[in-house]
Every structure is written in C-alpha cells, then in structure tokens.
Design a protein around this motif. Structure first.
Motif, PDB file in Angstrom:
ATOM      1  N   ASP A 120       0.818  -1.218   0.000  1.00  0.00           N
ATOM      2  CA  ASP A 120       0.000   0.000   0.000  1.00  0.00           C
ATOM      3  C   ASP A 120       0.852   1.269   0.000  1.00  0.00           C
ATOM      4  O   ASP A 120       0.418   2.325   0.434  1.00  0.00           O
ATOM      5  CB  ASP A 120      -0.970   0.014   1.188  1.00  0.00           C
ATOM      6  N   ASN A 121       2.076   1.151  -0.530  1.00  0.00           N
ATOM      7  CA  ASN A 121       2.989   2.296  -0.540  1.00  0.00           C
ATOM      8  C   ASN A 121       2.691   3.207  -1.735  1.00  0.00           C
ATOM      9  O   ASN A 121       3.389   3.178  -2.760  1.00  0.00           O
ATOM     10  CB  ASN A 121       4.446   1.819  -0.577  1.00  0.00           C
ATOM     11  N   ARG A 136       0.237  -6.008 -11.079  1.00  0.00           N
ATOM     12  CA  ARG A 136       0.544  -7.270 -11.767  1.00  0.00           C
ATOM     13  C   ARG A 136       1.534  -8.113 -10.977  1.00  0.00           C
ATOM     14  O   ARG A 136       1.832  -9.247 -11.350  1.00  0.00           O
ATOM     15  CB  ARG A 136       1.093  -6.968 -13.172  1.00  0.00           C
ATOM     16  N   LEU A 137       2.025  -7.514  -9.855  1.00  0.00           N
ATOM     17  CA  LEU A 137       2.976  -8.224  -8.998  1.00  0.00           C
ATOM     18  C   LEU A 137       2.474  -8.404  -7.570  1.00  0.00           C
ATOM     19  O   LEU A 137       2.846  -9.365  -6.896  1.00  0.00           O
ATOM     20  CB  LEU A 137       4.318  -7.470  -8.963  1.00  0.00           C
ATOM     21  N   VAL A 138       1.639  -7.475  -7.106  1.00  0.00           N
ATOM     22  CA  VAL A 138       1.106  -7.506  -5.735  1.00  0.00           C
ATOM     23  C   VAL A 138      -0.305  -6.931  -5.741  1.00  0.00           C
ATOM     24  O   VAL A 138      -0.734  -6.321  -6.716  1.00  0.00           O
ATOM     25  CB  VAL A 138       1.979  -6.666  -4.762  1.00  0.00           C
ATOM     26  N   PHE A 139      -1.008  -7.129  -4.628  1.00  0.00           N
ATOM     27  CA  PHE A 139      -2.266  -6.411  -4.421  1.00  0.00           C
ATOM     28  C   PHE A 139      -1.902  -4.962  -4.102  1.00  0.00           C
ATOM     29  O   PHE A 139      -1.211  -4.687  -3.113  1.00  0.00           O
ATOM     30  CB  PHE A 139      -3.062  -7.033  -3.278  1.00  0.00           C
ATOM     31  N   ALA A 140      -2.349  -4.032  -4.933  1.00  0.00           N
ATOM     32  CA  ALA A 140      -2.008  -2.617  -4.769  1.00  0.00           C
ATOM     33  C   ALA A 140      -2.998  -1.969  -3.811  1.00  0.00           C
ATOM     34  O   ALA A 140      -4.137  -1.669  -4.175  1.00  0.00           O
ATOM     35  CB  ALA A 140      -2.024  -1.897  -6.116  1.00  0.00           C
ATOM     36  N   TRP A 146      -8.370   0.419   1.957  1.00  0.00           N
ATOM     37  CA  TRP A 146      -8.503   1.167   0.713  1.00  0.00           C
ATOM     38  C   TRP A 146      -7.530   0.575  -0.307  1.00  0.00           C
ATOM     39  O   TRP A 146      -6.659  -0.220   0.030  1.00  0.00           O
ATOM     40  CB  TRP A 146      -8.160   2.643   0.927  1.00  0.00           C
ATOM     41  N   GLY A 147      -7.663   0.982  -1.557  1.00  0.00           N
ATOM     42  CA  GLY A 147      -6.729   0.544  -2.574  1.00  0.00           C
ATOM     43  C   GLY A 147      -7.434   0.167  -3.855  1.00  0.00           C
ATOM     44  O   GLY A 147      -8.556   0.611  -4.132  1.00  0.00           O
TER      45      GLY A 147
END
Length: 279
Positions: A120-121, A136-140, A146-147
């Motif tokens: 979440d950065n 495409r690499l992590v859950f954003a 939130w996100g």
C-alpha cells in the motif's frame, strides 16, 4: 401356453423399450454435440483452444458435473460478502469462496493475511504525481481499508501458495488465452467455477484520475479501472451468467451475458480456473 406367450410378449416389450431408450439417449447426446459445435461456429473460435497448455476437457478432469435444470446450470459456490471487513478485497474473497467450494477449511481473512502479497505504498512526488506498486505483482493497496486490487497472475500465485501448504494436487491457472463464451459454458457444464475480472454490477468502466499512477519499479504509467471487480462465474442459462458476487450480494447473482462479456473483454479476459491434478 398362455405363460409362454406372456413371457414372449414381455421379452419383446423389454427389447423394444431398450431400443427406444437407447435411441433417445443417443439422440440427446447427438443434439448436445451439435449444439456445442454450433456455439463454436457462431463465435468463429477454435473448439480446441488451450489455456496454459490445457484443453477445457483437461481442466475439467476431477470435477463433478452440475445438474442442468431446464437449460439453467449453477455450480454451488458459497456466497461470501466482502463487506464490511474487506471493502476493496474482492479478489481474495473470490479465492476463498472457490477454495471452500473445493473443500478446504479456510476463509477470506486467512487467505488475505497469509497468502496474498500486498503493498500500500502510494505517495505523491514534488510534482503531485501519484506513485505506487504494480498490481501485476502484488495487491495494490490494503484490502481491509482502501486501494485497488491485483490481476489474475497475482491471485493465482497466491492460491498456489495456499495449495502448496495444504494440498499440492491442485493448481490455480491464470488462463493465458482469451476465454470465449463457448468454453466458459463448457467449463461450467463440467462443474468448473471460474474467477473472472469484470466491473461492479457489470456497469461500464470509469476512469477516475486517482486510479492512474506511476509504477515505481518501471516508471510506467498505470491506470486501474475505478469500478473494476472480481467475481466467481458459476452458472448460466440462455440469457444470463450467474456469479458469486462478493459485493453485498446475498445469493448467486445473474447478469446479462452481453454485459459480462463486454466488461470481461475490456478487463483483459482475466480469469482463473483450478486444475485438479490426477494421481
């Protein structure tokens, strides 16, 4: 003499009824095959497509076929509501529902906390340009608060981490070809639920500016559809597909086929099926 005649008549009747039953069965199988062939012809698609190297028939090995009730087929996937705890966590909720359908004792919290990679950065630079992780690499984002979300490759890899810990005779496959409606229905006919990426309530996508950011690792500009949504496709009839929709739905929910197929295509034909590896 009368008994012999009666036995003869019964034998003939049994033979005739057997022939009729065999004809009816053979005719129904033939008609089903013609109908299936016609689906592929109408779509002008290859009836022998492969997904991650597997045909539809291979993906369906080990599943039980659901009952066809007057042209309606629905696989009994459990309904899980992502709200209020996981307001943007439709992806892990769908994964948990599919895992439960396969017989695993887990839930969406366990899967989110222990298997889903997330970042979440997000931050704004001096020019007020938003930067963040690659979905495409992590859950954003943070699915609990939130996100945005993640794509099919990320979720499939998370599911495979779960399988590695719990039962490695299953493999989650992010389907790497454009899944057409004939193959969708063939998978469902054979009992295979499919995690799919579409939109909330199948409404047209929106492109809110906060949904665009620069991926830190590549410098690429990335746009996330503001109302993107993940569901489990688990049934169909003549006009609708049926879904386990985690967005505050209490039961399996139908959406028009055309609406789903449009959103599905616009979201990149992203889909996941679980293959049961035969021992």
């Amino acid at each position: 003499m009368q008994n012999k005649i009666l036995v003869l008549v019964l034998g003939i009747a049994l033979a005739v009824s057997s022939v009729i039953a065999d004809y009816v069965y053979t005719q129904s199988v033939f008609e089903a095959r013609v109908e299936e062939r016609d689906k592929y012809v109408r779509l002008n698609v290859n009836p022998h497509m492969t997904y991650n190297g597997y045909t539809v028939e291979q993906l369906a090995e080990g599943y039980e076929k659901p009952i066809n009730m007057f042209g309606k087929i629905v696989i009994d996937v459990p309904v899980i509501n992502q709200h209020p705890e996981l307001p943007v966590g439709c992806e892990p909720v769908c994964a948990a529902a599919l895992l439960q359908y396969l017989g695993f004792e887990t839930d969406h919290f366990d899967f989110t906390d222990n298997y889903l990679p997330r970042d979440d950065n997000f931050y704004y630079d001096e020019d007020k340009v938003l930067h963040g992780p690659d979905p495409r690499l992590v859950f954003a984002g943070d699915p609990y608060e939130w996100g945005y979300g993640c794509n099919s490759d990320v979720l499939a890899e998370a599911m495979n981490r779960f399988f590695y810990d719990n039962n490695d005779t299953y493999t989650a496959l992010s389907l790497d070809s454009q899944l057409n409606s004939a193959d969708i229905e063939k998978l469902i006919d054979n009992g295979v639920p499919i995690i799919v990426w579409a939109s909330i309530d199948m409404k047209p996508f929106n492109y809110r500016s906060p949904s665009t950011w620069i991926i830190d690792t590549t410098g690429e500009e990335y746009t996330w559809y503001g109302n993107s949504h993940t569901l489990v496709l688990c049934g169909y009839d003549n006009s609708c597909y049926y879904f386990m929709d985690p967005n505050d739905k209490e039961e399996i929910t139908p959406y028009l086929k055309t609406s789903f197929l449009n959103r599905f295509e616009e979201n990149g034909f992203q889909a996941i099926a679980v293959k049961i590896d035969q021992l």
